[in-house]
Write a protein that holds these residues in place. Sequence first.
Motif, short mmCIF file in Angstrom:
data_model
loop_
_atom_site.label_atom_id
_atom_site.label_comp_id
_atom_site.label_asym_id
_atom_site.label_seq_id
_atom_site.Cartn_x
_atom_site.Cartn_y
_atom_site.Cartn_z
N ILE A 153 8.40 -5.43 6.38
CA ILE A 153 8.39 -4.21 5.56
C ILE A 153 9.79 -3.85 5.09
CG2 ILE A 153 8.03 -1.70 5.73
CD1 ILE A 153 5.52 -2.30 7.37
N SER A 154 10.80 -4.10 5.89
CA SER A 154 12.18 -3.77 5.50
C SER A 154 12.91 -4.93 4.86
CB SER A 154 12.96 -3.31 6.73
OG SER A 154 13.12 -4.38 7.66
N ASN A 155 12.20 -6.06 4.64
CA ASN A 155 12.84 -7.26 4.10
C ASN A 155 13.99 -7.76 4.97
OD1 ASN A 155 11.24 -7.69 1.76
ND2 ASN A 155 12.33 -6.04 0.70
N GLY A 156 13.89 -7.51 6.26
CA GLY A 156 14.89 -7.99 7.20
C GLY A 156 16.15 -7.16 7.26
N GLY A 209 16.16 -3.70 8.02
CA GLY A 209 16.06 -2.55 8.91
C GLY A 209 16.10 -1.23 8.19
N GLY A 210 16.09 -1.26 6.86
CA GLY A 210 16.17 -0.04 6.06
C GLY A 210 14.81 0.57 5.81
N PRO A 211 14.79 1.69 5.07
CA PRO A 211 15.95 2.38 4.49
C PRO A 211 16.68 3.24 5.52
CG PRO A 211 13.94 3.55 3.94
CD PRO A 211 13.51 2.32 4.70
N ALA A 212 17.98 3.28 5.39
CA ALA A 212 18.85 4.09 6.26
C ALA A 212 18.66 3.71 7.72
CB ALA A 212 18.60 5.59 6.05
N GLY A 213 18.29 2.46 7.99
CA GLY A 213 18.14 2.00 9.36
C GLY A 213 16.93 2.53 10.09
N MET A 214 15.95 3.10 9.37
CA MET A 214 14.80 3.73 10.02
C MET A 214 13.75 2.72 10.48
SD MET A 214 15.62 6.80 10.29
CE MET A 214 14.08 7.45 10.92
N THR A 215 13.86 1.47 10.14
CA THR A 215 12.99 0.42 10.70
C THR A 215 13.80 -0.59 11.50
OG1 THR A 215 13.16 -0.88 8.66
CG2 THR A 215 11.30 0.64 8.83
N ASN A 216 15.01 -0.20 11.84
CA ASN A 216 15.89 -1.09 12.59
C ASN A 216 15.60 -0.96 14.09
OD1 ASN A 216 17.92 -3.03 12.77
ND2 ASN A 216 19.54 -1.49 13.01
N PHE A 217 14.41 -1.38 14.49
CA PHE A 217 14.03 -1.31 15.89
C PHE A 217 14.93 -2.24 16.71
CE2 PHE A 217 10.14 -0.27 13.52
CZ PHE A 217 9.87 0.98 14.06
N ILE A 218 14.88 -2.08 18.02
CA ILE A 218 15.76 -2.85 18.88
C ILE A 218 15.54 -4.35 18.68
CG2 ILE A 218 16.20 -3.46 21.29
CD1 ILE A 218 15.98 -0.61 22.06
N TRP A 267 6.40 5.55 0.51
CA TRP A 267 6.77 5.77 1.90
C TRP A 267 7.80 4.74 2.37
CZ3 TRP A 267 2.83 8.10 5.71
CH2 TRP A 267 2.05 9.06 5.06
N ILE A 268 7.70 3.53 1.86
CA ILE A 268 8.57 2.46 2.36
C ILE A 268 10.03 2.72 2.02
CG2 ILE A 268 9.01 -0.02 2.27
CD1 ILE A 268 6.43 0.83 3.71
N GLY A 269 10.29 3.30 0.87
CA GLY A 269 11.67 3.56 0.48
C GLY A 269 12.18 4.92 0.89
N ASN A 270 11.38 5.69 1.57
CA ASN A 270 11.76 7.04 1.98
C ASN A 270 12.12 7.04 3.47
OD1 ASN A 270 11.96 9.78 2.60
ND2 ASN A 270 10.28 10.35 1.21
N PRO A 271 13.38 7.36 3.82
CA PRO A 271 13.77 7.33 5.23
C PRO A 271 12.96 8.27 6.11
CG PRO A 271 15.71 7.41 3.82
CD PRO A 271 14.53 7.64 2.93
N MET A 328 0.82 -1.21 0.00
CA MET A 328 0.00 0.00 0.00
C MET A 328 0.85 1.26 0.00
SD MET A 328 -3.09 -0.92 2.65
CE MET A 328 -3.56 0.81 2.68
N PHE A 329 1.95 1.25 0.74
CA PHE A 329 2.77 2.46 0.88
C PHE A 329 4.00 2.44 -0.02
CE2 PHE A 329 0.22 2.58 4.69
CZ PHE A 329 0.02 3.93 4.91
N ALA A 330 4.08 1.50 -0.95
CA ALA A 330 5.20 1.46 -1.89
C ALA A 330 5.01 2.51 -2.98
CB ALA A 330 5.33 0.06 -2.49
N THR A 331 6.04 2.70 -3.77
CA THR A 331 5.94 3.62 -4.90
C THR A 331 4.88 3.12 -5.89
OG1 THR A 331 8.29 4.14 -4.64
CG2 THR A 331 7.25 4.76 -6.73
N ASP A 332 4.02 4.03 -6.34
CA ASP A 332 2.88 3.72 -7.21
C ASP A 332 1.86 2.81 -6.53
OD1 ASP A 332 3.90 5.26 -9.29
OD2 ASP A 332 5.06 3.58 -10.09
N GLY A 333 1.90 2.75 -5.22
CA GLY A 333 0.90 2.00 -4.48
C GLY A 333 -0.37 2.81 -4.29
N PRO A 334 -1.38 2.24 -3.66
CA PRO A 334 -2.65 2.95 -3.47
C PRO A 334 -2.50 4.29 -2.74
CG PRO A 334 -2.91 0.63 -2.99
CD PRO A 334 -1.45 0.86 -3.17
N VAL A 335 -1.68 4.33 -1.70
CA VAL A 335 -1.50 5.58 -0.96
C VAL A 335 -0.80 6.62 -1.80
CG1 VAL A 335 -0.43 6.62 1.08
CG2 VAL A 335 -1.50 4.37 1.25
N ASP A 336 0.25 6.21 -2.51
CA ASP A 336 0.99 7.14 -3.38
C ASP A 336 0.09 7.67 -4.49
OD1 ASP A 336 3.02 8.58 -4.55
OD2 ASP A 336 3.85 6.86 -5.62
#
Length: 331
Positions: free
Chosen positions: A267-270, A272-281, A182-186, A161-169
């Motif tokens: 969402i980050s494919n394991g 933690g990206g992009p730029a580590g912004m989904t790299n939760f503890i 949104w997914i590829g934007n830090p 949904m939040f990928a490029t050219d997805g429904p939200v975009d």
Amino acid sequence: MTTTATRVIVTDEKSSRRTLLRPSRPEHLQRRGQRSRRRRETLAGYGFLTPWLIGFFGLTIVPMVYSLYLSFTSYNIFSPPRWTGLDNYVRLFTNDPAFLQSAQITLVYVLVGTPITLAAALAVAMLLNFRDKGAGFFRSAFYAPSLIGGSVSVAIVWRAMFATDGPVDNSLSFFGIDLGGWIGNPALVLPAMILLHVWQFGATMVIFLAGLKQVPKELYEAAEMDGAHAWHRFRAVTLPMLSPVIFFNLLLGLIGAFQVFSSAYIISNGTGGPAGMTNFITVYLYKRGFTDGQMGYASAIAWVLLVVVAIIAFILFRTQRSWVHYAGDNR
């Protein structure tokens, strides 16, 4: 009086006299019998608890104690643990920028996502509390996301949904707002994760709704007679009466937010990206332990997370007396 009747009366008198003269059971024997009965009941209770106790100690306590030991070692699964003392903890806070970034992102996720979730759940619960027609359908509809929100399939759908050219975009582009995926934007991937967290407010809403049902209507009527408007009634009646429920939901919400893993990992494919912004503890812990094989270091991360959650819970319990009001409390 006949002889037979006389014999019956005499016999009854003797039986009554024998009963009165019969010595009662000694008190120490009675106490011994009571203790024996209580002991049997206790053993029966522990017998029924045995499966749970085995699971509790075998799957919780023993692994926790062993992980605490591993946190002071260098252990990569394939070789025996080597004692290193506090090296893992010193490395975490002085020589691991990735961990510090992970801790910062997790705190932002918890401190932003939890209050928004509570506010959304309370708002919807109040709307449903004043609605009778179709209330069961709407309760089920709002509760459903909390049942499936942590599943892998929902995380995959959310990523699409939040990928490029997805429904939200595409929807935002229709209104002239070009943010891209949104997914590829830090700068936007963390808000997307927070939205997913807020979307799962159903369980919290149900608890709020149950609390609202317990608020006496007489309090609202009295406040209305005193000229209190809707906002004043909410602030003076609803919030104080719901404070125990708010405390409960806040505590569970904070603990649950610290444990976010599956959605961030999918969402980050394991990565933690992009730029580590989904790299939760939790994601960082998993990568260190199961990807890099640093089980001792991962155990240290887990115990730091446990201590942080315990401190937050302790602070909440210590400060609840200043804002949580229970029924019958004279404070």
